[in-house]
Design a protein around this motif. Structure first.
Motif, PDB file in Angstrom:
ATOM      1  N   SER A 144       0.824  -1.200   0.000  1.00 15.54           N
ATOM      2  CA  SER A 144       0.000   0.000   0.000  1.00 15.54           C
ATOM      3  C   SER A 144       0.862   1.255   0.000  1.00 15.54           C
ATOM      4  O   SER A 144       0.638   2.188  -0.780  1.00 15.54           O
ATOM      5  CB  SER A 144      -0.913  -0.043   1.222  1.00 15.54           C
ATOM      6  N   ALA A 145       1.867   1.254   0.852  1.00 12.62           N
ATOM      7  CA  ALA A 145       2.729   2.438   0.934  1.00 12.62           C
ATOM      8  C   ALA A 145       3.481   2.663  -0.365  1.00 12.62           C
ATOM      9  O   ALA A 145       3.557   3.786  -0.876  1.00 12.62           O
ATOM     10  CB  ALA A 145       3.707   2.283   2.090  1.00 12.62           C
ATOM     11  N   VAL A 146       4.017   1.578  -0.925  1.00  5.16           N
ATOM     12  CA  VAL A 146       4.870   1.746  -2.096  1.00  5.16           C
ATOM     13  C   VAL A 146       4.031   2.113  -3.326  1.00  5.16           C
ATOM     14  O   VAL A 146       4.449   2.914  -4.169  1.00  5.16           O
ATOM     15  CB  VAL A 146       5.744   0.491  -2.306  1.00  5.16           C
ATOM     16  N   VAL A 147       2.835   1.581  -3.391  1.00  3.30           N
ATOM     17  CA  VAL A 147       1.961   1.955  -4.509  1.00  3.30           C
ATOM     18  C   VAL A 147       1.595   3.437  -4.406  1.00  3.30           C
ATOM     19  O   VAL A 147       1.545   4.150  -5.413  1.00  3.30           O
ATOM     20  CB  VAL A 147       0.701   1.072  -4.523  1.00  3.30           C
ATOM     21  N   GLY A 148       1.395   3.878  -3.184  1.00  4.31           N
ATOM     22  CA  GLY A 148       1.128   5.306  -2.993  1.00  4.31           C
ATOM     23  C   GLY A 148       2.263   6.156  -3.519  1.00  4.31           C
ATOM     24  O   GLY A 148       2.050   7.167  -4.191  1.00  4.31           O
ATOM     25  N   VAL A 149       3.488   5.725  -3.238  1.00  5.46           N
ATOM     26  CA  VAL A 149       4.652   6.477  -3.710  1.00  5.46           C
ATOM     27  C   VAL A 149       4.704   6.479  -5.233  1.00  5.46           C
ATOM     28  O   VAL A 149       4.901   7.523  -5.870  1.00  5.46           O
ATOM     29  CB  VAL A 149       5.946   5.893  -3.127  1.00  5.46           C
ATOM     30  N   PHE A 150       4.484   5.314  -5.830  1.00  4.42           N
ATOM     31  CA  PHE A 150       4.564   5.245  -7.292  1.00  4.42           C
ATOM     32  C   PHE A 150       3.445   6.047  -7.934  1.00  4.42           C
ATOM     33  O   PHE A 150       3.616   6.645  -8.995  1.00  4.42           O
ATOM     34  CB  PHE A 150       4.526   3.792  -7.773  1.00  4.42           C
ATOM     35  N   CYS A 151       2.304   6.051  -7.296  1.00  3.73           N
ATOM     36  CA  CYS A 151       1.186   6.825  -7.829  1.00  3.73           C
ATOM     37  C   CYS A 151       1.565   8.293  -7.908  1.00  3.73           C
ATOM     38  O   CYS A 151       1.333   8.965  -8.909  1.00  3.73           O
ATOM     39  CB  CYS A 151      -0.022   6.626  -6.927  1.00  3.73           C
ATOM     40  N   GLU A 152       2.184   8.750  -6.850  1.00  2.02           N
ATOM     41  CA  GLU A 152       2.583  10.153  -6.803  1.00  2.02           C
ATOM     42  C   GLU A 152       3.685  10.443  -7.827  1.00  2.02           C
ATOM     43  O   GLU A 152       3.655  11.453  -8.532  1.00  2.02           O
ATOM     44  CB  GLU A 152       3.067  10.455  -5.383  1.00  2.02           C
ATOM     45  N   LEU A 153       4.643   9.517  -7.921  1.00  2.00           N
ATOM     46  CA  LEU A 153       5.747   9.704  -8.874  1.00  2.00           C
ATOM     47  C   LEU A 153       5.205   9.681 -10.306  1.00  2.00           C
ATOM     48  O   LEU A 153       5.582  10.499 -11.143  1.00  2.00           O
ATOM     49  CB  LEU A 153       6.787   8.605  -8.705  1.00  2.00           C
ATOM     50  N   ALA A 154       4.320   8.730 -10.570  1.00  2.56           N
ATOM     51  CA  ALA A 154       3.834   8.560 -11.943  1.00  2.56           C
ATOM     52  C   ALA A 154       2.962   9.730 -12.373  1.00  2.56           C
ATOM     53  O   ALA A 154       2.867  10.030 -13.560  1.00  2.56           O
ATOM     54  CB  ALA A 154       3.043   7.270 -12.067  1.00  2.56           C
ATOM     55  N   SER A 155       2.361  10.400 -11.419  1.00  4.91           N
ATOM     56  CA  SER A 155       1.512  11.513 -11.819  1.00  4.91           C
ATOM     57  C   SER A 155       2.358  12.647 -12.384  1.00  4.91           C
ATOM     58  O   SER A 155       1.864  13.465 -13.148  1.00  4.91           O
ATOM     59  CB  SER A 155       0.683  12.002 -10.637  1.00  4.91           C
ATOM     60  N   LYS A 156       3.622  12.697 -12.025  1.00  6.28           N
ATOM     61  CA  LYS A 156       4.476  13.766 -12.548  1.00  6.28           C
ATOM     62  C   LYS A 156       5.086  13.385 -13.876  1.00  6.28           C
ATOM     63  O   LYS A 156       5.233  14.210 -14.759  1.00  6.28           O
ATOM     64  CB  LYS A 156       5.572  14.092 -11.541  1.00  6.28           C
ATOM     65  N   ASP A 157       5.476  12.150 -14.011  1.00  5.30           N
ATOM     66  CA  ASP A 157       6.156  11.752 -15.238  1.00  5.30           C
ATOM     67  C   ASP A 157       5.878  10.284 -15.502  1.00  5.30           C
ATOM     68  O   ASP A 157       6.669   9.410 -15.172  1.00  5.30           O
ATOM     69  CB  ASP A 157       7.665  11.998 -15.072  1.00  5.30           C
ATOM     70  N   PRO A 158       4.701  10.007 -16.084  1.00  8.74           N
ATOM     71  CA  PRO A 158       4.288   8.602 -16.202  1.00  8.74           C
ATOM     72  C   PRO A 158       5.216   7.750 -17.073  1.00  8.74           C
ATOM     73  O   PRO A 158       5.421   6.577 -16.785  1.00  8.74           O
ATOM     74  CB  PRO A 158       2.900   8.689 -16.822  1.00  8.74           C
ATOM     75  N   ARG A 159       5.793   8.349 -18.093  1.00 11.27           N
ATOM     76  CA  ARG A 159       6.510   7.537 -19.064  1.00 11.27           C
ATOM     77  C   ARG A 159       7.639   6.718 -18.435  1.00 11.27           C
ATOM     78  O   ARG A 159       7.891   5.583 -18.827  1.00 11.27           O
ATOM     79  CB  ARG A 159       7.069   8.433 -20.164  1.00 11.27           C
ATOM     80  N   SER A 160       8.273   7.288 -17.455  1.00 11.89           N
ATOM     81  CA  SER A 160       9.412   6.593 -16.859  1.00 11.89           C
ATOM     82  C   SER A 160       9.004   5.293 -16.185  1.00 11.89           C
ATOM     83  O   SER A 160       9.835   4.430 -15.960  1.00 11.89           O
ATOM     84  CB  SER A 160      10.078   7.485 -15.828  1.00 11.89           C
ATOM     85  N   TYR A 161       7.746   5.195 -15.831  1.00  9.17           N
ATOM     86  CA  TYR A 161       7.347   4.035 -15.031  1.00  9.17           C
ATOM     87  C   TYR A 161       6.655   2.957 -15.854  1.00  9.17           C
ATOM     88  O   TYR A 161       6.171   1.978 -15.304  1.00  9.17           O
ATOM     89  CB  TYR A 161       6.463   4.497 -13.863  1.00  9.17           C
ATOM     90  N   LEU A 162       6.639   3.157 -17.156  1.00  9.47           N
ATOM     91  CA  LEU A 162       6.040   2.138 -18.022  1.00  9.47           C
ATOM     92  C   LEU A 162       6.643   0.749 -17.824  1.00  9.47           C
ATOM     93  O   LEU A 162       5.918  -0.240 -17.796  1.00  9.47           O
ATOM     94  CB  LEU A 162       6.176   2.565 -19.487  1.00  9.47           C
ATOM     95  N   PRO A 163       7.950   0.665 -17.676  1.00 11.02           N
ATOM     96  CA  PRO A 163       8.522  -0.674 -17.518  1.00 11.02           C
ATOM     97  C   PRO A 163       8.020  -1.421 -16.293  1.00 11.02           C
ATOM     98  O   PRO A 163       8.154  -2.632 -16.204  1.00 11.02           O
ATOM     99  CB  PRO A 163      10.021  -0.404 -17.394  1.00 11.02           C
ATOM    100  N   LEU A 164       7.440  -0.703 -15.356  1.00 11.91           N
ATOM    101  CA  LEU A 164       6.947  -1.381 -14.152  1.00 11.91           C
ATOM    102  C   LEU A 164       5.510  -1.862 -14.322  1.00 11.91           C
ATOM    103  O   LEU A 164       4.925  -2.425 -13.400  1.00 11.91           O
ATOM    104  CB  LEU A 164       7.022  -0.435 -12.960  1.00 11.91           C
ATOM    105  N   ALA A 165       4.961  -1.633 -15.497  1.00 12.97           N
ATOM    106  CA  ALA A 165       3.554  -1.975 -15.726  1.00 12.97           C
ATOM    107  C   ALA A 165       3.208  -3.401 -15.312  1.00 12.97           C
ATOM    108  O   ALA A 165       2.147  -3.622 -14.715  1.00 12.97           O
ATOM    109  CB  ALA A 165       3.186  -1.730 -17.182  1.00 12.97           C
ATOM    110  N   PRO A 166       4.035  -4.391 -15.577  1.00 18.56           N
ATOM    111  CA  PRO A 166       3.672  -5.755 -15.179  1.00 18.56           C
ATOM    112  C   PRO A 166       3.439  -5.902 -13.684  1.00 18.56           C
ATOM    113  O   PRO A 166       2.528  -6.617 -13.261  1.00 18.56           O
ATOM    114  CB  PRO A 166       4.871  -6.587 -15.618  1.00 18.56           C
ATOM    115  N   GLU A 167       4.248  -5.221 -12.900  1.00 16.38           N
ATOM    116  CA  GLU A 167       4.077  -5.303 -11.443  1.00 16.38           C
ATOM    117  C   GLU A 167       2.724  -4.718 -11.054  1.00 16.38           C
ATOM    118  O   GLU A 167       1.982  -5.307 -10.264  1.00 16.38           O
ATOM    119  CB  GLU A 167       5.170  -4.499 -10.730  1.00 16.38           C
ATOM    120  N   PHE A 168       2.427  -3.565 -11.637  1.00 21.32           N
ATOM    121  CA  PHE A 168       1.167  -2.935 -11.294  1.00 21.32           C
ATOM    122  C   PHE A 168      -0.007  -3.797 -11.762  1.00 21.32           C
ATOM    123  O   PHE A 168      -1.019  -3.900 -11.082  1.00 21.32           O
ATOM    124  CB  PHE A 168       1.078  -1.541 -11.938  1.00 21.32           C
ATOM    125  N   TYR A 169       0.181  -4.409 -12.905  1.00 20.88           N
ATOM    126  CA  TYR A 169      -0.882  -5.261 -13.422  1.00 20.88           C
ATOM    127  C   TYR A 169      -1.183  -6.397 -12.458  1.00 20.88           C
ATOM    128  O   TYR A 169      -2.340  -6.717 -12.175  1.00 20.88           O
ATOM    129  CB  TYR A 169      -0.474  -5.820 -14.789  1.00 20.88           C
TER     130      TYR A 169
END
Lengths: 161, 953
Positions: free
Chosen positions: B199-224
């Protein structure tokens, strides 16, 4: 993310403020003045969201207190309402049917509980039980530290320094 | 101030005492507070930490509730946190997190204490330090404490770990290089089994991705995986938010994700999750028809719910989807229109947006009628919201949806008269804008302007002044369409104009001057015609007969208009009519009733003299100067035309000024200036560069998308003509010829003038009466009415063709200024990409990446070097796992059947891709220097996108 948390009484008195984004002292007073004007004037059967300067403020009234949280445009309003409710429930459990006076006299405890709930403007703990346990543990630490500090020997040592 | 004594310690007031004291003070609260602060100032100096901490606590209380300044106590707070006693520490940390900010001078002193507490064995001390860092962390603090936070990220205690994860968000924000150290661990946490950590780490990624989503595309499988597996609503909401950001970047990802989201939507009972699913679909998955249908159905549930929150959110979701799927709004139009009269202003606002979104070319007249009626009934604030949204909707894309401009102009006039109207500026801009763009509407525009000008009551409302200024300008500029110019002059010079601010009075004066010139010019023309007539009379009497015939016609046509015009001479008029019709085909009808006699001209001159006389002593420079100019001119003309005789000189002057005024003003693109080539050797920036520093905070009024509006209409137009009249029109012909020359040379920047002129003048007259019959205010009827008008069918009964609206060749789009993203954000995303790309290209060149990236701005280099081996090691350890995504993802294989089919191909491409990736990598690295400088990285993107697919399937 949550930018700030405000507790305002029905009379417009501030009971708690917590800022997760940088606001200068001047801005803080201005924000509170503006928001309490907007929120306190809203009737009881209206929705709990206010659009404000490009942000959204989610508020909920519990008895005589308004709990307000300011979030970004695309944050989930209902989720924040749940967070507010969550916080109130934890306060309720901690103080035993919490009332405004509890928060007035234990403002620091309200802060500590909030700190266990939110960090850097994000929810960090969704379990009420865990928060209660953590707060209790810290309270006992504080108590034992206080006892030690206020012991007679300590005061004497202080006096003779 | 006395030094603290034992007495202070023993008899110190506790926080409770203060609070009780404050509650008993009814009136003298501030006196009590200042007394307490005085005490605190004394107590806080005590060597006894207990006394100090209580004093600090009291101060913190006063600061948080009464906003008493506590920055002076910063050092004492630091003393408290260095106490071994937990309760003192706690008080100290609370005070610090409340009061410290970037500019606190002693902030660096806490670095060591924070480090000590972060390493403490007591998890609660660690938590205090983490909380504090998350609140006050500066770039320096974050840099210095990154190693400790990194260690805590793998702490065995969940309690500490989740806080450390939360802090990482702040650390990354302040010190992007920390990404190189911490990111791997953060990604590992995504795999964790502990729900709190996830929960905590997803919150962090949510915040990070809202600023620059493209960088986090490679993590898509984890989020999926989390999206499919997790049953925790808090987590799911955050993951949905991440996908809402990622999906638009990668269509294949959207395809995979849309089904699980719909699944959640069908399954969940939690409204918050439901709403998040809806929002995700309507923002990012609008191409998936079934998903959109499902969410619109759910929105409908929200709309009919009794809970005002759900209703509001439902409307909000509709307004998000409206641009792409208008049918969703149309389906729910009853609810939307009913909500216009809701109690809640927020709900009203949302439904207003939706109603406006439904406006189209075919129903704009009806909906605007409905809305204007609503605005008459509602409170001032909402009334202006309504007017504002009508105005902005109608002027969209250069009045795209307006067919009947006569109607629109009269609507503008009507809106000006709504009692609460405060949209003066916007209406002003549109009146002038339409006047310049739409030639056919000018007669109606002048009529509306006249109605506004002539009403003395309007002058008292300061919100209308801007509109009146536009009306004055329009009437002056297009006076040839006016039926009775003299009446306009009277309106412009009426006594109540003294209520106007000087800037608008100047417009009035200038317009009066223009009209005067027009009258004089017409008068001269008439005289010439009479002279011609005399000559023709000598020749034959036949034409006379014709003239009288037409005179009868004219008199029949417009008797009402003529009765006020003193000294109206039908004979003159007839003559002018006949002859002008030959000379000046276009404006016949306009000139029809404008017979001027010598007497009427003298009256006009006297009127102007009388009205402007007092103004020549006006304290406002502009007003004074303009009125002086006009008076000077009037004086001159009076002398020259005395005794019914117009001197050669006077007619020449009048001709010239008239020429100057008749020069058409066209709309100018905001980009026009940019198109002018800069001559060699012209240093524009050099001397002005430091001007930014001097007046950086002086905000110029941002020019609206169309530069013509007020600046040109009022001041430029006027100031161009002022010098001419001052110097008695000598330069007027010069200036027109200059203009012509300029036009010849820079023809590109002028609008083609023929385009307008070719238009037939047979535009039917004003104001379609049909538009005004819907005055029924009943909400029920409104629904019905709007129901009718909102039907998406095209109404083919457009009585008249849409007039030409002048547009600029490259469109009236505001020049797109590439938004320079925050360099800090950019650094952050750069760092993230490095890490993630480092994984992908399993070449373990992390070493070279890091050494390559020894960018100049690394202050804490020595410190970082200490960590580098560590991070390198981790990269090495990770390699086999992350480098082979197919094996790692094998456990999710069961989800998609097609996945197994695809995997051999993919492995292939993996192998082939390696070499390529190497190249891409080097390219990427190469481009880095440039991208760093420009703070915008297309190269990065280009290099990165081919890599992502490996992770998606």
């Amino acid at each position: 993310m949550i930018h700030f948390v405000l507790l305002i009484s029905r009379q417009g008195k501030v009971r708690l403020t917590k800022w997760y984004s940088p606001y200068s002292q001047k801005e803080r007073t201005k924000v509170i003045r503006e928001l309490s004007g907007v929120i306190l004037s809203r009737g009881p059967k209206l929705c709990n969201f206010v659009e404000w300067r490009g942000y959204k403020v989610v508020y909920k009234r519990y008895a005589s207190l308004y709990f307000c949280m300011c979030i970004d445009q695309d944050d989930n309003e209902l989720e924040v309402l749940e967070i507010i409710h969550h916080y109130v429930e934890i306060l309720d459990r901690y103080f035993g049917s919490v009332c405004e006076l509890d928060l007035i006299f234990n403002f620091h405890k309200a802060y500590y509980i909030l700190d266990e709930l939110l960090i850097a403007g994000e929810l960090q703990e969704s379990s009420k039980k865990t928060v209660a346990r953590l707060i209790a543990a810290q309270d006992s630490l504080v108590e034992s530290a206080k006892e030690q500090a206020s012991s007679i020997s300590n005061i004497i040592a202080q006096a003779t320094k | 101030m006395a030094s603290p004594s034992l007495m202070d310690t023993l008899f110190q007031r506790t926080l409770d005492d203060i609070i009780k004291g404050l509650r008993h003070q009814q009136a003298g609260e501030s006196a009590f507070i200042s007394k307490v602060v005085e005490e605190i100032r004394r107590e806080i100096k005590s060597t006894d930490l207990h006394t100090k901490s209580i004093a600090l606590q009291k101060l913190t209380y006063l600061n948080s509730i009464y906003f008493i300044d506590m920055s002076w106590a910063a050092f004492h707070a630091i003393e408290c946190i260095s106490s071994p006693n937990f309760s003192h520490k706690k008080v100290g940390y609370l005070a610090i997190s409340m009061s410290f900010n970037e500019s606190t001078s002693v902030i660096l002193l806490i670095t060591n204490q924070l480090r000590k507490d972060l390493k403490s064995n007591n998890e609660f001390e660690v938590s205090l330090a983490l909380d504090c860092l998350s609140r006050i962390g500066t770039a320096d603090l974050c840099r210095d404490l990154t190693p400790e936070v990194f260690t805590l990220l793998s702490s065995s205690k969940v309690f500490v770990r989740k806080k450390a994860i939360g802090v990482v968000l702040r650390v990354f924000g302040k010190y992007p290089d920390a990404v190189r150290v911490c990111f791997k661990r953060l990604v590992e946490c995504l795999d964790g089994t502990d729900p709190q950590i996830v929960s905590a780490v997803v919150g962090v990624f949510c915040e990070l991705a809202s600023k620059d989503p493209r960088s986090y595309l490679p993590l898509a499988p984890e989020f999926y995986r989390i999206l499919v597996d997790s049953r925790n609503n808090w987590v799911l909401i955050k993951v949905l938010k991440i996908f809402a950001k990622l999906a638009p970047l990668e269509p294949r990802l959207a395809k995979r994700v849309v089904e699980p989201i719909c699944e959640h939507m069908r399954r969940t009972g939690a409204k918050s999750l439901m709403f998040e699913c809806i929002r995700t679909v309507v923002t990012s998955f609008t191409d998936y028809e079934s998903a959109v249908k499902l969410s619109v159905a759910k929105i409908r549930d929200f709309l009919v719910d009794d809970d005002p929150n759900l209703k509001y959110l439902g409307l909000h979701a509709l307004s998000i989807i409206a641009p792409n799927h208008l049918w969703a709004v149309l389906e729910n139009k009853e609810v939307v229109i009913k909500s216009l009269s809701d109690d809640d202003p927020n709900v009203k606002l949302e439904s207003l947006r939706l109603v406006v979104a439904m406006v189209s070319e075919s129903n704009v007249v009806e909906i605007c009628r409905v809305l204007v009626n609503y605005s008459l009934k509602s409170d001032p604030e909402f009334c202006n919201e309504i007017l504002g949204s009508i105005l902005s909707k109608c002027c969209q894309n250069v009045y795209e949806i307006i067919v009947d401009f006569d109607w629109y102009v009269s609507l503008l006039g009507e809106m000006s008269r709504i009692p609460h109207c405060q949209k003066g500026e916007e209406i002003e801009n549109q009146l002038i804008d339409i006047g310049m763009r739409v030639k056919d509407v000018r007669p109606e525009l002048v009529r509306v302007g006249r109605d506004l000008l002539i009403d003395p009551a309007l002058l008292g409302n300061s919100f209308l002044h801007r509109i009146l200024s536009a009306a004055a300008w329009v009437c002056g500029e297009y006076v040839e369409f006016s039926r009775k110019p003299v009446e306009l002059v009277e309106a412009l010079l009426q006594p109540r104009t003294s209520l106007l601010p000087p800037s608008i009075r100047t417009v009035y004066i200038q317009s009066a001057f223009k009209i005067l010139i027009f009258c004089l010019h017409s008068y001269l023309l008439q005289r010439e015609n009479i002279a011609d007539d005399m000559a023709s009379e000598m020749l034959g009497l036949k034409s006379q007969g014709e003239c009288s015939g037409s005179s009868a016609l004219v008199a029949g046509k417009a008797p009402a208009r003529q009765e006020q015009d003193e000294g109206f001479n039908p004979r003159d008029s007839n003559k002018s009519y006949e002859d002008l019709s030959i000379i000046n085909e276009g404006d016949v009808s306009a000139l029809l009733e404008k017979g001027f006699t010598h007497e009427s001209i003298v009256n006009l001159l006297n009127l102007i003299e009388l009205a402007l006389g007092p103004l020549s002593g006006s304290p406002d420079v502009e007003v004074q100067e303009r009125s002086k100019n006009v008076l000077g001119f009037v004086d001159l003309i009076k002398q020259e035309i005395s005794n019914g005789f117009v001197s050669e000189r006077a007619s020449k002057i009048i001709d010239m000024v008239h020429d100057a005024f008749t020069e058409e003003l066209g709309p100018v693109s905001v980009n026009a200036q940019e198109k002018v080539p800069i001559p060699d050797g012209l240093m524009l920036k050099e001397s002005l560069a430091d001007l930014d520093a001097i007046c950086g905070n002086v905000q110029l009024p941002s020019s609206i998308s169309f530069s013509m509006g007020s600046p040109f209409g009022e001041s430029v137009g006027a100031s161009v003509s002022i010098p001419q009249s001052k110097e008695e029109s000598e330069p007027s012909s010069e200036s027109t010829s200059l203009l012509a020359e300029h036009r010849k040379r820079h023809g590109l920047y002028y609008l083609p003038s023929e385009k307008n002129e070719t238009l037939a003048n047979d535009y039917p007259p004003a104001n379609d009466p049909k538009s005004s019959d819907n005055t029924n205010d009943d909400a029920q009827d409104l629904v019905k009415l709007a129901d009718k008008s909102l039907l998406p069918k095209r109404r083919s009964n457009h009585a008249k063709p849409r007039p030409v609206v002048v547009k600029l060749d490259e469109g009236d789009v505001v020049p797109f200024i590439a938004k320079k993203s925050d360099t800090r954000d950019d650094l952050l995303s750069d760092a993230v990409r490095d890490i993630l790309l480092g994984n992908v290209a399993k070449t373990a060149s992390s070493q070279s990446i890091i050494s390559d990236k020894s960018s100049s701005k690394r202050k804490g280099k020595e410190k970082l070097n200490v960590d580098l081996p560590e991070s390198r090691e981790i990269l090495g350890v990770e390699k086999p796992d992350l480098g082979n995504p197919s094996s790692r993802r094998s456990k999710h294989r069961s989800h998609g059947k097609e996945k197994s089919r695809k995997s051999p191909e993919k492995k292939n491409s993996d192998e082939i891709g390696d070499g390529e990736k190497e190249k891409q990598k080097s390219r990427h690295r190469h481009g880095r220097h440039k991208t760093k400088q420009r703070a915008e990285g297309p190269l990065n993107v280009a290099a990165q996108t081919p890599v992502i697919p490996d992770f998606l399937l």
